[in-house]
Motif scaffolding. Structure first.
Motif, mmCIF file in Angstrom:
data_model
loop_
_atom_site.group_PDB
_atom_site.id
_atom_site.type_symbol
_atom_site.label_atom_id
_atom_site.label_comp_id
_atom_site.label_asym_id
_atom_site.label_seq_id
_atom_site.Cartn_x
_atom_site.Cartn_y
_atom_site.Cartn_z
ATOM 1 N N LEU A 316 -5.631 6.559 -6.606
ATOM 2 C CA LEU A 316 -5.029 5.272 -6.971
ATOM 3 C C LEU A 316 -6.082 4.714 -8.348
ATOM 4 O O LEU A 316 -5.576 4.096 -8.979
ATOM 5 C CB LEU A 316 -5.878 4.510 -5.572
ATOM 6 N N ASP A 320 -4.703 2.789 -11.257
ATOM 7 C CA ASP A 320 -5.036 1.590 -11.743
ATOM 8 C C ASP A 320 -4.817 1.052 -13.153
ATOM 9 O O ASP A 320 -5.424 0.337 -13.794
ATOM 10 C CB ASP A 320 -6.666 1.309 -11.049
ATOM 11 N N TYR A 339 -2.929 2.137 -3.064
ATOM 12 C CA TYR A 339 -4.312 1.288 -2.492
ATOM 13 C C TYR A 339 -3.983 1.087 -0.335
ATOM 14 O O TYR A 339 -4.942 1.462 -0.248
ATOM 15 C CB TYR A 339 -3.587 0.067 -2.633
ATOM 16 N N GLU A 351 -1.646 -6.342 -1.436
ATOM 17 C CA GLU A 351 -0.787 -5.993 -2.807
ATOM 18 C C GLU A 351 -0.036 -6.298 -3.529
ATOM 19 O O GLU A 351 0.779 -6.615 -4.339
ATOM 20 C CB GLU A 351 -1.215 -4.450 -2.919
#
Length: 411
Positions: A316, A320, A339, A351
């Motif tokens: 993750l 990002d 996520y 999301e």
């Protein structure tokens, strides 16, 4: 007659090399491509019954050259003069391909030269990608259109205009400055070719190994030219780490097996070791870019002993960075999955809402939504999303997998 699988693989392997040989000798990109297609059709009809010739590429070059010469002879006087020039300048042994097993130096690889020719700066980025996928990747116009989410007629016009623009362009590798300017498009095209090989967008087979191998071969060739370019090293690492899982992705009947259910003993550990080493090298070759980050994510998946051991928080964190650096819908989709694995499926579904307009109607969005709804316990919603995703893909193995998932959730 449809070629056998072995014949089809040989034709796909040699097609860009044959096209490169003809363009180098005669120019006439469009006419050369037509001649190569005729030669491929002749091979598809003859080889299954008569056997594959000892030198398949030489056979294809000879047949395509004859077809091209026939086209040129039928043209006007200007083209006849070009034909005479081409014949005068062509060495006596020009129609003979290198013997089987004989390697060629990277600088003498017609396919690599063809790759850079298709990425000439006078073409738009979209035209560069489309033309290269057609000429070097061997993808059909329909496949390219699906990869770019545009109508087939639009893509056909784009490719036709690109051919017209490079007509008469010299067939040679670009100089260092020009080569660097074209590199980003070259890598994007190789990435798309590999993706089509790893997960075919249509047809009966999930994996087109010939396309994936050719993308890896070409990327190795580019890396030999530019060994210290982080994006090149990262892309090669990404391909190796992804292709390493190919043997475990399908069952005995060709059915799709998702990553978390694969038998990891079938993964290619040698490719994983090479890819992991290349990731470390790529991350040391300047600021990380999209390919380096994706390769690092792939390495974390491949290094996990099983699905439960996957380092999702680290994945993750990499996603990002990736979506900040190169925001695009598929990267956002991958981040949403990561996520959800860290914060739970309901959080992942939230999301999806933040970028679903960019992928509305795409089956991958519906497939991820279905997976997260199933994990969240919403069987009815997951079943509907799986069915929607199955209707949206032209890949039969993917459609079968999605339909099976939906059926498992039936009341």
């Amino acid at each position: 007659m449809r070629p056998t699988t072995g014949t089809e693989g040989l034709l796909r392997l040699h097609a860009p090399q044959v096209l490169g040989a003809l363009v180098r000798r005669y120019g006439h990109f469009g006419a050369a491509e037509d001649a190569v297609q005729e030669a491929l059709l002749a091979a598809a009809r003859q080889w299954p019954d008569q056997g594959v010739p000892e030198n398949p590429r030489g056979w294809l070059i000879k047949v395509a050259s004859r077809r091209l010469m026939d086209q040129l002879r039928a043209d006007d006087a200007r083209r006849r003069r070009r034909e005479e020039d081409a014949a005068r300048l062509t060495p006596r042994d020009a129609f003979t391909a290198p013997p089987p097993g004989e390697s060629r130096a990277p600088a003498d690889d017609d396919t690599l030269t063809l790759l850079f020719l298709c990425c000439r700066p006078e073409l738009t980025a979209a035209a560069q990608v489309a033309l290269t996928l057609r000429a070097v990747g061997g993808l059909t116009t329909a496949e390219i259109a699906r990869a770019h989410l545009v109508p087939e007629a639009t893509m056909a016009q784009r490719i036709s205009r690109a051919k017209a623009k490079i007509k008469g362009a010299p067939f040679r590798q670009p100089g260092p400055a020009d080569r660097d300017a074209r590199l980003a498009v070259v890598l994007q095209v190789l990435y798309l070719i590999f993706n089509e090989g790893y997960t075919a967008t249509s047809g009966d087979a999930l994996h087109r190994a010939d396309l994936a191998r050719e993308a890896i071969r070409l990327t190795r060739s580019v890396r030999r030219l530019l060994p210290r370019e982080g994006p090149v090293t990262g892309l090669l690492a990404l391909m190796l780490l992804t292709e390493a899982r190919s043997a475990a992705r399908t069952g005995s009947h060709g059915e799709l097996i998702p990553l978390d259910e694969q038998d990891r003993a079938l993964w290619d550990r040698r490719a994983i070791a090479e890819g992991t080493a290349l990731v470390e090298e790529a991350l040391g070759q300047g600021p990380p870019g999209a390919y380096q980050l994706q390769a690092a994510i792939a390495a974390l998946h491949d290094e996990a002993a099983d699905a439960d051991a996957t380092d999702w928080p680290q994945i993750l964190a990499l996603y990002d960075v990736l979506v900040r650096l190169a925001p695009e819908p598929m990267a956002e989709l991958g981040r949403a999955v990561a996520y959800a694995m860290v914060h739970g499926p309901r959080a992942g579904l939230q999301e999806l809402e933040s970028f679903e307009d960019a992928l509305r109607g795409h089956y991958r969005l519906e497939a991820v939504r279905a997976h997260l709804l199933e994990r969240a316990g919403d069987a009815e919603g997951a079943r509907a999303a799986y069915r929607s995703a199955a209707r949206g893909t032209l890949s039969r193995p993917e459609a079968h997998y999605l339909q099976t998932r939906a059926a498992r959730l039936a009341p």
